[in-house]
Design a protein around this motif. Structure first.
Motif, PDB file in Angstrom:
ATOM      1  N   VAL A  37      51.303  57.761  63.157  1.00  0.00           N
ATOM      2  CA  VAL A  37      50.736  58.802  63.102  1.00  0.00           C
ATOM      3  C   VAL A  37      49.461  59.285  62.057  1.00  0.00           C
ATOM      4  N   MET A  38      49.905  59.147  61.060  1.00  0.00           N
ATOM      5  CA  MET A  38      49.262  59.185  59.843  1.00  0.00           C
ATOM      6  C   MET A  38      48.336  58.169  59.595  1.00  0.00           C
ATOM      7  N   GLU A  39      48.693  57.367  60.031  1.00  0.00           N
ATOM      8  CA  GLU A  39      47.858  56.187  59.767  1.00  0.00           C
ATOM      9  C   GLU A  39      47.036  55.773  60.370  1.00  0.00           C
ATOM     10  N   LEU A  40      47.409  55.365  62.013  1.00  0.00           N
ATOM     11  CA  LEU A  40      46.269  56.050  62.885  1.00  0.00           C
ATOM     12  C   LEU A  40      45.132  56.740  62.768  1.00  0.00           C
ATOM     13  N   ALA A  41      45.451  58.007  62.330  1.00  0.00           N
ATOM     14  CA  ALA A  41      44.446  58.878  62.419  1.00  0.00           C
ATOM     15  C   ALA A  41      43.455  58.582  61.450  1.00  0.00           C
ATOM     16  N   VAL A  61      37.581  58.313  58.969  1.00  0.00           N
ATOM     17  CA  VAL A  61      36.373  57.995  59.222  1.00  0.00           C
ATOM     18  C   VAL A  61      34.945  58.445  59.928  1.00  0.00           C
ATOM     19  N   ASN A  62      35.661  58.375  60.900  1.00  0.00           N
ATOM     20  CA  ASN A  62      34.439  59.255  61.942  1.00  0.00           C
ATOM     21  C   ASN A  62      33.923  60.552  61.790  1.00  0.00           C
ATOM     22  N   GLY A  63      34.964  61.613  61.198  1.00  0.00           N
ATOM     23  CA  GLY A  63      34.130  62.684  60.584  1.00  0.00           C
ATOM     24  C   GLY A  63      34.534  63.960  61.393  1.00  0.00           C
TER      25      GLY A  63
END
Ligand code: PLP
Length: 322
Positions: free
Chosen positions: A239-243, A248-250
């Motif tokens: 989840v930490m990787e995916l987040a 990036v999109n704020g």
């Protein structure tokens, strides 16, 4: 008292099987070097130290449509548990992978849960691991339960446990000595909440019985308790990787481990429980107080959808069994 012959014993065992056992698809045991599909015979020897000392390490993960998600990370954690608790691992990663996929295929269900156990092995009933001749390996394939959020779309309620977190290598290794975790689950059920989380003597939140906890602060930081006092959850790490895409999109400003106190969860924007059996489960109530006005959190739900997509569609992270 009746004394059974081997055949009579198996007949009696068969009669004792209940509803749970009809969901057991296949078991591999290194004791016999093969797979059994008959639940009656899915057993471990009583003198295996995994039984009477909890002297074993384990992993649990899911298979979806014939593909196991994040197997490498689960095997790496199993190896790390073995290293921390000084096991002689009975097989290499590659050998374990072959045994696991063969057992899943033998189970004949593309959707299932897989559990691996490495035990210290058979020997005296003493406590010394040196009495064991060799480590055993067991793989059990069973029916997979639907995810928590499918059964509870409203999310989860969480309270603080009266049981303290484990320490050092006992927290960092996934070992079969789970009595503290069992008591936490019992406490949650008895007190009518979905999960409880342990808190260290110096006031820092650790983890749930079989899940990690995280939060999103009001200024959009995704934080998880520092990894040294908790199990390195494969779901939390993914989840930490995916987040990162949400940074990036704020939608998030930061992803980090931090020392977190109860009050940090009480004033969080969102709170979530994460783990293999629940993916990302939004928390609507923490210690009796509403989180996010008592609603499932938007970002937690987004992270849940992201991990489900990953589980179902990320070819790099899935191992095809069939
Ligand atoms: C104590 C503990 N913490 C956290 C987790 C979550 O780990 P994972 O995401 O790999 O399921 C588990 C999983 O069983 C666990 O037992």
């Amino acid at each position: 008292m009746r004394i059974f012959s081997k055949g009579e014993f198996l007949v009696e065992l068969e009669k004792s099987m209940g509803n749970f056992q009809s969901n057991y698809y296949a078991m591999y045991s290194s004791v016999v070097g093969g797979i059994i599909k008959e639940p009656t015979c899915m057993m471990v020897p009583v003198d295996d130290h995994i039984v009477h000392r909890g002297d074993g390490i384990f992993e649990a993960f899911n298979c979806f449509d014939g593909k196991i998600f994040n197997l490498e990370r689960h095997l790496a954690r199993l190896m790390n548990s073995g290293r921390l608790l000084e096991y002689n691992m009975p097989f290499t990663n590659e050998e374990m992978k072959d045994i696991i996929t063969e057992t899943v295929v033998a189970g004949e269900h593309k959707d299932c849960t897989v559990r691996l156990y490495v035990s210290r092995g058979q020997g005296s009933f003493g406590v010394s691991p040196y009495d064991c001749t060799k480590s055993n390996f067991y793989v059990v394939v069973t029916k997979r339960k639907p995810w928590f959020m499918i059964r509870h779309p409203e999310g989860a309620s969480v309270a603080i446990s009266k049981f303290p977190p484990k320490s050092d290598i006992f927290a960092a290794s996934k070992n079969c000595n789970y009595i503290a975790n069992v008591m936490m689950k019992k406490e949650a059920v008895d007190s009518g909440v979905d999960f409880v989380v342990s808190v260290s003597e110096d006031g820092f939140v650790a983890e749930g019985a079989t899940e990690n906890i995280g939060l999103i602060t009001q200024n959009k930081r995704l934080l998880f308790p520092k990894i040294d006092g908790v199990l390195a959850g494969t779901t939390m790490l993914r989840v930490m990787e995916l987040a990162k895409t949400l940074v990036v999109n704020g939608e998030l400003t930061e992803i980090a481990f931090a020392k977190l106190e109860t009050k940090d969860f009480e004033c969080a924007k969102e709170v979530m429980m994460v783990g293999t059996t629940l993916n990302v489960t939004s928390v609507y109530q923490f210690c009796g107080k509403d989180v996010n006005n008592g609603q499932a959190g938007k970002l937690a739900n987004k992270l849940n959808n992201m991990i489900i997509q990953d589980i179902c569609g990320n070819e790099k992270l899935t191992t095809n069994c069939f």
